[in-house]
Structure formats: structure tokens, C-alpha cells
Motif scaffolding. Structure first.
Motif, mmCIF file in Angstrom:
data_model
loop_
_atom_site.group_PDB
_atom_site.id
_atom_site.type_symbol
_atom_site.label_atom_id
_atom_site.label_comp_id
_atom_site.label_asym_id
_atom_site.label_seq_id
_atom_site.Cartn_x
_atom_site.Cartn_y
_atom_site.Cartn_z
ATOM 1 N N VAL A 1 -27.506 -22.087 -15.622
ATOM 2 C CA VAL A 1 -26.850 -23.355 -15.330
ATOM 3 C C VAL A 1 -26.592 -24.138 -16.614
ATOM 4 N N VAL B 1 -30.635 -23.404 -7.506
ATOM 5 C CA VAL B 1 -29.315 -24.001 -7.362
ATOM 6 C C VAL B 1 -29.113 -24.371 -5.896
ATOM 7 N N VAL C 1 -23.057 -17.082 -12.521
ATOM 8 C CA VAL C 1 -23.754 -16.284 -11.518
ATOM 9 C C VAL C 1 -23.378 -14.810 -11.689
ATOM 10 N N ALA D 1 -28.678 -16.790 -11.718
ATOM 11 C CA ALA D 1 -27.781 -17.819 -12.248
ATOM 12 C C ALA D 1 -28.343 -18.452 -13.516
ATOM 13 N N ASP E 1 -26.171 -27.593 -17.649
ATOM 14 C CA ASP E 1 -26.497 -28.902 -17.088
ATOM 15 C C ASP E 1 -25.963 -29.988 -18.019
ATOM 16 N N GLU F 1 -18.675 -27.522 -3.927
ATOM 17 C CA GLU F 1 -18.707 -26.510 -4.991
ATOM 18 C C GLU F 1 -17.302 -25.967 -5.240
ATOM 19 N N SER G 1 -22.505 -29.903 -12.925
ATOM 20 C CA SER G 1 -23.059 -28.735 -13.611
ATOM 21 C C SER G 1 -22.130 -27.546 -13.418
ATOM 22 N N THR H 1 -32.582 -18.880 -10.478
ATOM 23 C CA THR H 1 -32.570 -20.296 -10.843
ATOM 24 C C THR H 1 -32.366 -21.124 -9.594
ATOM 25 N N ALA I 1 -22.586 -23.359 -13.135
ATOM 26 C CA ALA I 1 -23.488 -22.214 -13.060
ATOM 27 C C ALA I 1 -22.727 -20.922 -13.332
#
Length: 268
Positions: free
Chosen positions: A119, A107, A98, A117, A121, A63, A94, A105, A96
Motif C-alpha cells: 500500500v 486493506v 495487488v 498487497a 499510503d 475503490e 491510498s 496487508t 494498493a
């Protein structure tokens, strides 16, 4: 990685002509592999100022987190892309958003307390937007670029990740306004070199991506970092490059203009 003779000729020629415009679209670049959670998120001081973070996704660093204060903002300009490399043609990370007040959501990472969150996509993006940078001689595929609504007057995190948990590369850009007033222009060659290295310009080594699920199955507990990640950190390629704020007055105004063209130029 060395700067190509072609790039040097182009930049030197334009320096002599003073051909770069202050209004040219650009992102100030950083190179990040250690912003892996909310506590270590890259700080976006002003979401209106244009920046881009280049990051490699590994099995131990899946991440990329960014943080900004949305006080006074209801929308921010966001871009998500990958370097145009054959092995990443189908790579679909993706992004997100936040923050507090957003719905919960699903995640693949822990959210800060009280936050939800949204997202972005890109799995359904069939044909990405081609993006070429002539001065760095690099190419990218843009998977998302647009204004995005954010909850106002609160802490907001941006988290880029790959839902399929494969290794890869991506970049995240924020903001539209170019401001290089805090940049030491002696970093110009390093920016060019690092950006080309990220895009593997002139790199003859064979690269490949791996399925992290398979890596985890093969590893003994506790999980160890993939060898490629360990080598990257040992060689000093990881981490965020923080540029000095001082400006060398010996650099002429033409080089200032060259710096604008070097960084990510906006597609209109």
C-alpha cells in the motif's frame, strides 16, 4: 459544460503555429466509476503507455481497480492525485499494488485468491505537489509520483481507495510514453469538457463530501446508493469513456499536437 473562449483562442492560435511538440508529456484520459473490483478492473493494455483515470469515490463505489500484465516489467510509473478543490485539501487516498507473492496487508477490500498487497499510503503527505494544466485550465494536487517495483511476469492490480471511507475524487496515472495512435480526434472537445467538469471548472453548484460510515448507519438494509451517485449514473456521467480507435483524416496535424497538450502533461 462549455469550452471557455480563452481555451478556444489558445488552442486555435497554437494550431496555426504548429507549436505542439510530439515529445510533450501527456496522459490519455478516461473517466471511470464502474471499475470497483477485480472482475471489473480497467485494463491497462501497456503499463508503459501514459494513461490517467479520473474517478469519483462514493459510498457505493469506494475503490478504483486497474489491471495489467507485468510480463517484461519490473517497475511501472505511478501517480496518485486529487483535483485541487478546497474541500479535498486534506483528502488522502491510498494506492494498493495487488499481486501474487506479496505479503498479506490489511486493506478494506477482498483480495483475489493467492494475492497480497503493498500500500502506498498518503496520510502523512503534508504538502502535495501543485500541478496545473494550462490548456484544460485545471489544477490538481499530486500525492504520489514515482517508479514502483512490481512482481514481474504476473497479473497486477492497482486499487485506489480512501482508508477513511469518505466520499471524494481522485485520479490514477500509469506510464510515461505518449501514444495517441488509436484515438479519434473528434473526442478532443469531449475530453476537455469532461476534464473540466471533473475539476468543477465553472461549476456553481455547492458540493460536499460525506462520511460513509454515517450514511450506512442511516440507511435501511440492503444499503442503497447515495442520491448523488444515483443521479450521476442516471445522467450518464459514470462509467469509463472508451474512445473509438478510428482517426478522422479531416483533422489536421495541428489538432493532433493540440491533443497532446490537452491531456495530462508530465511534470519534469
Amino acid at each position: 459544460m462549455t469550452v471557455s473562449a480563452k481555451t478556444v483562442r489558445v488552442v486555435v492560435g497554437l494550431l496555426g503555429m504548429g507549436a505542439f511538440s510530439v515529445a510533450s508529456w501527456a496522459h490519455k484520459p478516461s473517466y471511470a466509476n464502474n471499475h470497483t473490483d477485480a472482475d471489473s478492473a480497467f485494463e491497462v493494455v501497456d503499463p508503459e503507455i501514459s494513461i490517467v483515470l479520473y474517478s469519483e469515490m462514493t459510498c457505493s463505489s469506494q475503490e478504483l481497480w486497474l489491471h495489467f500484465d507485468s510480463t517484461g516489467f519490473e517497475q511501472v510509473w505511478l501517480e496518485l492525485g486529487v483535483p485541487a478543490l478546497d474541500r479535498l485539501e486534506d483528502y488522502r487516498p491510498s494506492l494498493a499494488i495487488v499481486a501474487e507473492g506479496l505479503t498479506s496487508t490489511d486493506v478494506p477490500f477482498d483480495l483475489p485468491d493467492g494475492m497480497g498487497a503493498l500500500v502506498i499510503d498518503t496520510q502523512d503527505v503534508g504538502t502535495a505537489i501543485d500541478f496545473s494544466e494550462p490548456f484544460t485550465q485545471t489544477d490538481s494536487w499530486i500525492l504520489f509520483r514515482d517508479w514502483f517495483d512490481v512482481p514481474p511476469d504476473t497479473d497486477v492490480y492497482l486499487v485506489a481507495y480512501n482508508p477513511e471511507e469518505w466520499t471524494g475524487k481522485l485520479w490514477v496515472a500509469v506510464g510515461l510514453i505518449e501514444d495517441f495512435s488509436d484515438v479519434d480526434l473528434s473526442q478532443f472537445p469531449q475530453w476537455l469538457e469532461k476534464t473540466q467538469a471533473f475539476h468543477e471548472i465553472g461549476d456553481t453548484e455547492e458540493h460536499y463530501e460525506v462520511d460513509c460510515a454515517e450514511v450506512y448507519e442511516e440507511e435501511a438494509q440492503p444499503r442503497e446508493r447515495p442520491e448523488a451517485q444515483a443521479q450521476s449514473e442516471t445522467s450518464g456521467d459514470g462509467g469509463c469513456m472508451v474512445l473509438p480507435s478510428s482517426v478522422d483524416n479531416r483533422w489536421n496535424w495541428g489538432l493532433v499536437m493540440a491533443l497532446f497538450a490537452l491531456c495530462r502533461r508530465r511534470v519534469s
